[in-house]
Design a protein around this motif. Structure first.
Motif, PDB file in Angstrom:
ATOM      1  N   MET A 159     -29.978 -21.044  -8.041  1.00  0.00           N
ATOM      2  CA  MET A 159     -31.060 -21.316  -8.963  1.00  0.00           C
ATOM      3  C   MET A 159     -31.970 -22.392  -8.383  1.00  0.00           C
ATOM      4  SD  MET A 159     -30.761 -19.942 -12.143  1.00  0.00           S
ATOM      5  CE  MET A 159     -29.595 -18.853 -12.882  1.00  0.00           C
ATOM      6  N   ALA A 160     -33.250 -22.197  -8.533  1.00  0.00           N
ATOM      7  CA  ALA A 160     -34.229 -23.131  -8.003  1.00  0.00           C
ATOM      8  C   ALA A 160     -34.841 -23.976  -9.113  1.00  0.00           C
ATOM      9  CB  ALA A 160     -35.328 -22.361  -7.289  1.00  0.00           C
ATOM     10  N   ILE A 161     -35.356 -25.109  -8.701  1.00  0.00           N
ATOM     11  CA  ILE A 161     -36.099 -25.960  -9.617  1.00  0.00           C
ATOM     12  C   ILE A 161     -37.570 -25.787  -9.290  1.00  0.00           C
ATOM     13  CG2 ILE A 161     -36.629 -28.342 -10.257  1.00  0.00           C
ATOM     14  CD1 ILE A 161     -33.790 -29.072  -9.774  1.00  0.00           C
ATOM     15  N   ALA A 162     -38.389 -25.522 -10.296  1.00  0.00           N
ATOM     16  CA  ALA A 162     -39.832 -25.445 -10.079  1.00  0.00           C
ATOM     17  C   ALA A 162     -40.361 -26.862 -10.039  1.00  0.00           C
ATOM     18  CB  ALA A 162     -40.498 -24.653 -11.203  1.00  0.00           C
ATOM     19  N   GLY A 163     -41.050 -27.201  -9.034  1.00  0.00           N
ATOM     20  CA  GLY A 163     -41.607 -28.533  -8.888  1.00  0.00           C
ATOM     21  C   GLY A 163     -42.306 -28.608  -7.552  1.00  0.00           C
ATOM     22  N   TRP A 169     -34.390 -23.444 -16.356  1.00  0.00           N
ATOM     23  CA  TRP A 169     -35.327 -24.237 -17.146  1.00  0.00           C
ATOM     24  C   TRP A 169     -34.662 -25.427 -17.820  1.00  0.00           C
ATOM     25  CZ3 TRP A 169     -39.639 -23.472 -15.138  1.00  0.00           C
ATOM     26  CH2 TRP A 169     -40.005 -22.209 -14.683  1.00  0.00           C
ATOM     27  N   ASP A 170     -33.385 -25.321 -18.173  1.00  0.00           N
ATOM     28  CA  ASP A 170     -32.681 -26.484 -18.736  1.00  0.00           C
ATOM     29  C   ASP A 170     -32.540 -27.580 -17.681  1.00  0.00           C
ATOM     30  OD1 ASP A 170     -32.374 -25.365 -21.262  1.00  0.00           O
ATOM     31  OD2 ASP A 170     -30.484 -24.391 -20.716  1.00  0.00           O
ATOM     32  N   LEU A 171     -32.193 -27.200 -16.474  1.00  0.00           N
ATOM     33  CA  LEU A 171     -32.092 -28.156 -15.371  1.00  0.00           C
ATOM     34  C   LEU A 171     -33.459 -28.779 -15.093  1.00  0.00           C
ATOM     35  CD1 LEU A 171     -30.439 -29.475 -13.081  1.00  0.00           C
ATOM     36  CD2 LEU A 171     -31.012 -27.475 -11.679  1.00  0.00           C
ATOM     37  N   GLN A 172     -34.493 -27.944 -15.114  1.00  0.00           N
ATOM     38  CA  GLN A 172     -35.849 -28.429 -14.883  1.00  0.00           C
ATOM     39  C   GLN A 172     -36.250 -29.453 -15.950  1.00  0.00           C
ATOM     40  OE1 GLN A 172     -38.193 -27.148 -12.268  1.00  0.00           O
ATOM     41  NE2 GLN A 172     -38.763 -29.213 -12.831  1.00  0.00           N
ATOM     42  N   ARG A 173     -35.991 -29.122 -17.196  1.00  0.00           N
ATOM     43  CA  ARG A 173     -36.331 -30.019 -18.304  1.00  0.00           C
ATOM     44  C   ARG A 173     -35.598 -31.352 -18.152  1.00  0.00           C
ATOM     45  NH1 ARG A 173     -35.808 -26.450 -21.772  1.00  0.00           N
ATOM     46  NH2 ARG A 173     -37.975 -25.936 -22.042  1.00  0.00           N
ATOM     47  N   ASP A 174     -34.303 -31.301 -17.813  1.00  0.00           N
ATOM     48  CA  ASP A 174     -33.519 -32.519 -17.611  1.00  0.00           C
ATOM     49  C   ASP A 174     -34.081 -33.349 -16.461  1.00  0.00           C
ATOM     50  OD1 ASP A 174     -31.102 -34.212 -18.044  1.00  0.00           O
ATOM     51  OD2 ASP A 174     -30.625 -33.509 -16.008  1.00  0.00           O
ATOM     52  N   LEU A 205     -44.055 -24.920 -21.372  1.00  0.00           N
ATOM     53  CA  LEU A 205     -42.708 -25.492 -21.358  1.00  0.00           C
ATOM     54  C   LEU A 205     -42.681 -27.011 -21.285  1.00  0.00           C
ATOM     55  CD1 LEU A 205     -40.728 -23.184 -18.907  1.00  0.00           C
ATOM     56  CD2 LEU A 205     -40.686 -23.174 -21.397  1.00  0.00           C
ATOM     57  N   PHE A 206     -43.637 -27.587 -20.573  1.00  0.00           N
ATOM     58  CA  PHE A 206     -43.588 -29.018 -20.286  1.00  0.00           C
ATOM     59  C   PHE A 206     -44.926 -29.670 -20.572  1.00  0.00           C
ATOM     60  CE2 PHE A 206     -40.878 -26.771 -17.186  1.00  0.00           C
ATOM     61  CZ  PHE A 206     -39.642 -27.226 -17.621  1.00  0.00           C
ATOM     62  N   GLU A 207     -44.887 -30.825 -21.167  1.00  0.00           N
ATOM     63  CA  GLU A 207     -46.099 -31.593 -21.423  1.00  0.00           C
ATOM     64  C   GLU A 207     -46.304 -32.571 -20.271  1.00  0.00           C
ATOM     65  OE1 GLU A 207     -46.352 -33.303 -25.324  1.00  0.00           O
ATOM     66  OE2 GLU A 207     -45.508 -31.497 -26.228  1.00  0.00           O
ATOM     67  N   LYS A 208     -46.727 -32.033 -19.162  1.00  0.00           N
ATOM     68  CA  LYS A 208     -46.956 -32.815 -17.943  1.00  0.00           C
ATOM     69  C   LYS A 208     -48.314 -32.449 -17.372  1.00  0.00           C
ATOM     70  CE  LYS A 208     -42.704 -34.479 -17.492  1.00  0.00           C
ATOM     71  NZ  LYS A 208     -42.418 -35.889 -17.507  1.00  0.00           N
ATOM     72  N   ASP A 209     -48.969 -33.420 -16.748  1.00  0.00           N
ATOM     73  CA  ASP A 209     -50.155 -33.095 -15.968  1.00  0.00           C
ATOM     74  C   ASP A 209     -49.709 -32.279 -14.763  1.00  0.00           C
ATOM     75  OD1 ASP A 209     -51.933 -34.474 -17.614  1.00  0.00           O
ATOM     76  OD2 ASP A 209     -51.756 -36.321 -16.451  1.00  0.00           O
ATOM     77  N   ILE A 210     -50.493 -31.294 -14.403  1.00  0.00           N
ATOM     78  CA  ILE A 210     -50.157 -30.448 -13.260  1.00  0.00           C
ATOM     79  C   ILE A 210     -51.131 -30.727 -12.125  1.00  0.00           C
ATOM     80  CG2 ILE A 210     -49.980 -28.069 -12.425  1.00  0.00           C
ATOM     81  CD1 ILE A 210     -49.089 -27.299 -15.269  1.00  0.00           C
ATOM     82  N   LEU A 211     -50.569 -31.042 -10.967  1.00  0.00           N
ATOM     83  CA  LEU A 211     -51.344 -31.280  -9.758  1.00  0.00           C
ATOM     84  C   LEU A 211     -51.098 -30.115  -8.810  1.00  0.00           C
ATOM     85  CD1 LEU A 211     -50.338 -34.138 -10.946  1.00  0.00           C
ATOM     86  CD2 LEU A 211     -50.961 -35.007  -8.725  1.00  0.00           C
TER      87      LEU A 211
END
Length: 132
Positions: free
Chosen positions: A1-5, A21-26, A68-74
């Motif tokens: 499993m990969a992490i999106a980032g 997605w749980d791992l990503q959120r954490d 899914l996430f409240e983050k600024d995206i670069l």
């Protein structure tokens, strides 16, 4: 499993595949970083040459990440590979600016990537940077 980032390729058909997605959120919660970054690129197994398809993928993938996430995206520029039309297109300032504008994201400039892309595309480095 990969992490999106950072390092994930936002214009890829496979951007959302096999993500935990749980791992990503954490990961995002623990890092407390206000943003995430992705490359304006496709994966090696992608065989697309259509700018419309790559732009649509980027728009859809950014929209999904925002849901899914409240983050600024670069979105980060990438070097290119000579002879690969899709990857050459992805590294052009015109295409990158279009992706940034149409996804309403921020631009993350990697100067080493810019130097390589300018060289491969035979654009003077100063002109390449100014076009970005």
């Amino acid at each position: 499993m990969a992490i999106a980032g950072h390092g994930a390729n936002i214009a890829s058909n496979h951007f959302l595949d096999d993500r935990d997605w749980d791992l990503q959120r954490d990961y995002y919660e623990r890092s407390r970083c206000p943003h995430v970054s992705y490359h304006i690129n496709i994966d090696a197994e992608d065989e697309m040459t259509s700018p419309e398809e790559m732009l649509t993928n980027a728009k859809n993938n950014v929209a999904f990440m925002r849901s899914l996430f409240e983050k600024d995206i670069l979105l980060e520029n990438v070097p290119t590979k000579a002879g690969n039309k899709a990857r050459e297109l992805l590294a052009t300032p015109k295409f990158m600016c279009q992706v940034i504008e149409e996804t309403n994201t921020y631009f993350l400039l990697d100067i080493a990537h810019a130097k390589v892309a300018a060289d491969v595309l035979a654009i003077p480095y100063r002109d390449y940077i100014e076009a970005l």
